[in-house]
Design an enzyme around this catalytic site. Structure first.
Site, short mmCIF file in Angstrom:
data_model
loop_
_atom_site.label_atom_id
_atom_site.label_comp_id
_atom_site.label_asym_id
_atom_site.label_seq_id
_atom_site.Cartn_x
_atom_site.Cartn_y
_atom_site.Cartn_z
N ASP A 10 35.84 51.07 42.89
CA ASP A 10 35.66 49.84 42.14
C ASP A 10 34.54 50.13 41.13
O ASP A 10 33.75 51.06 41.31
CB ASP A 10 35.26 48.72 43.11
CG ASP A 10 34.80 47.47 42.41
OD1 ASP A 10 35.54 46.97 41.55
OD2 ASP A 10 33.68 47.01 42.72
N ASP A 12 32.46 47.41 38.94
CA ASP A 12 31.35 46.45 38.93
C ASP A 12 30.83 46.21 40.34
O ASP A 12 31.57 45.81 41.24
CB ASP A 12 31.79 45.13 38.31
CG ASP A 12 32.10 45.27 36.83
OD1 ASP A 12 31.53 46.15 36.18
OD2 ASP A 12 32.92 44.48 36.32
N THR A 111 39.56 48.84 38.87
CA THR A 111 38.70 47.70 38.62
C THR A 111 39.47 46.50 38.09
O THR A 111 40.52 46.67 37.45
CB THR A 111 37.59 48.09 37.61
OG1 THR A 111 36.82 46.94 37.26
CG2 THR A 111 38.18 48.68 36.33
N LYS A 144 42.72 41.80 42.76
CA LYS A 144 42.40 41.86 44.18
C LYS A 144 42.32 40.42 44.73
O LYS A 144 41.94 39.53 43.99
CB LYS A 144 41.07 42.58 44.38
CG LYS A 144 41.05 43.99 43.77
CD LYS A 144 39.63 44.54 43.67
CE LYS A 144 39.60 45.84 42.86
NZ LYS A 144 38.23 46.34 42.67
N ASP A 169 32.29 46.75 46.84
CA ASP A 169 31.12 45.93 47.17
C ASP A 169 31.50 44.50 47.52
O ASP A 169 30.62 43.71 47.85
CB ASP A 169 30.15 45.90 45.98
CG ASP A 169 30.68 45.05 44.83
OD1 ASP A 169 29.98 44.12 44.40
OD2 ASP A 169 31.82 45.30 44.37
#
Length: 228
Positions: A10, A12, A111, A144, A169
């Site tokens: 990922d 960010d 992403t 996602k 994250d």
């Protein structure tokens, strides 16, 4: 013959510790329109979703694709203005991927970010050259927790999902990895470890990449949940 392996990152909150700046830009964006949002709840509900999905949820479910794109562009411009003076990779990231390349691990970015933010981050840090594949919001229809972005990244790397490890994250991202049949490593840049307690595909939690060992990660048992 060695089985191809891949790390899928990922961007960010994982490659860069920037989620606080995304939240600030969302707060400012919604404040312009008279909306007050709870920052923590907003992150948990939206991190990993595409901009147009968030706009339709919080503003108007009937937004056209064109109107949603204009609003998303406004919000992302706010974010880049806020984060530009602070742009840097998470500690240990560049050393980690250099070691991975030496060990013939294929590398991808997956992403929910739009193209302009991918350019801003990967090219701004001169990282794009390290990746075998870069997949973003423009490449898949669904964000996602749907697994689309991770599955496409794996396909472009030529690696089966069970031999991919995702770095994330956010809970929605870890769930997307689970649906893709992939193990996940959680970077606790944004949320504490307990926020991921429910996920059986998480094999490691770390504060940054300096805490990770490549051999140890691949020694974990592959996760076999099939894509949904």
């Amino acid at each position: 013959m060695t089985v191809p392996r891949a790390f899928i990152f990922d961007m960010d909150g994982t490659i860069v510790d920037n989620m606080a700046f995304h939240t600030k830009s969302w707060l400012a964006f919604f404040e312009r329109r008279g909306h007050a949002i709870d920052a923590d709840e907003f992150f948990r509900s939206t991190a990993g979703r595409q901009g147009h999905e968030i706009m339709r949820t919080y503003l108007d479910a009937g937004l056209t694709k064109e109107d949603a794109a204009l609003l998303d562009a406004e919000k992302e411009e706010l974010y880049r203005e806020l984060y530009a003076p602070h742009l840097e990779a998470v500690a240990g990231f560049e050393e980690f991927i250099a070691t991975a390349q030496q060990e013939d691990v294929r590398l991808a970015v997956a992403t929910a970010a739009p193209p302009a933010n991918i350019v801003f981050t990967l090219d701004g840090l001169d990282l794009r050259r390290h990746f075998d594949a870069v997949v973003g919001a423009a490449d898949v229809a669904r964000g996602k927790p749907n697994p689309d972005v991770f599955l496409l990244a794996a396909e472009r790397c030529g690696v089966a999902p069970e031999h991919c490890i995702v770095f994330e994250d956010a809970p929605l991202g870890v769930e997307a990895a689970r649906r893709a049949g992939m193990r996940a490593v959680v970077l606790t840049t944004t949320l504490p470890a307990e926020a991921f307690a429910e996920f059986d595909n998480v094999v490691k939690l770390a504060r940054d990449f300096s805490e990770l060992d490549i051999g140890e990660l691949f020694a974990t048992t592959p996760f076999t949940q099939q894509a949904q």
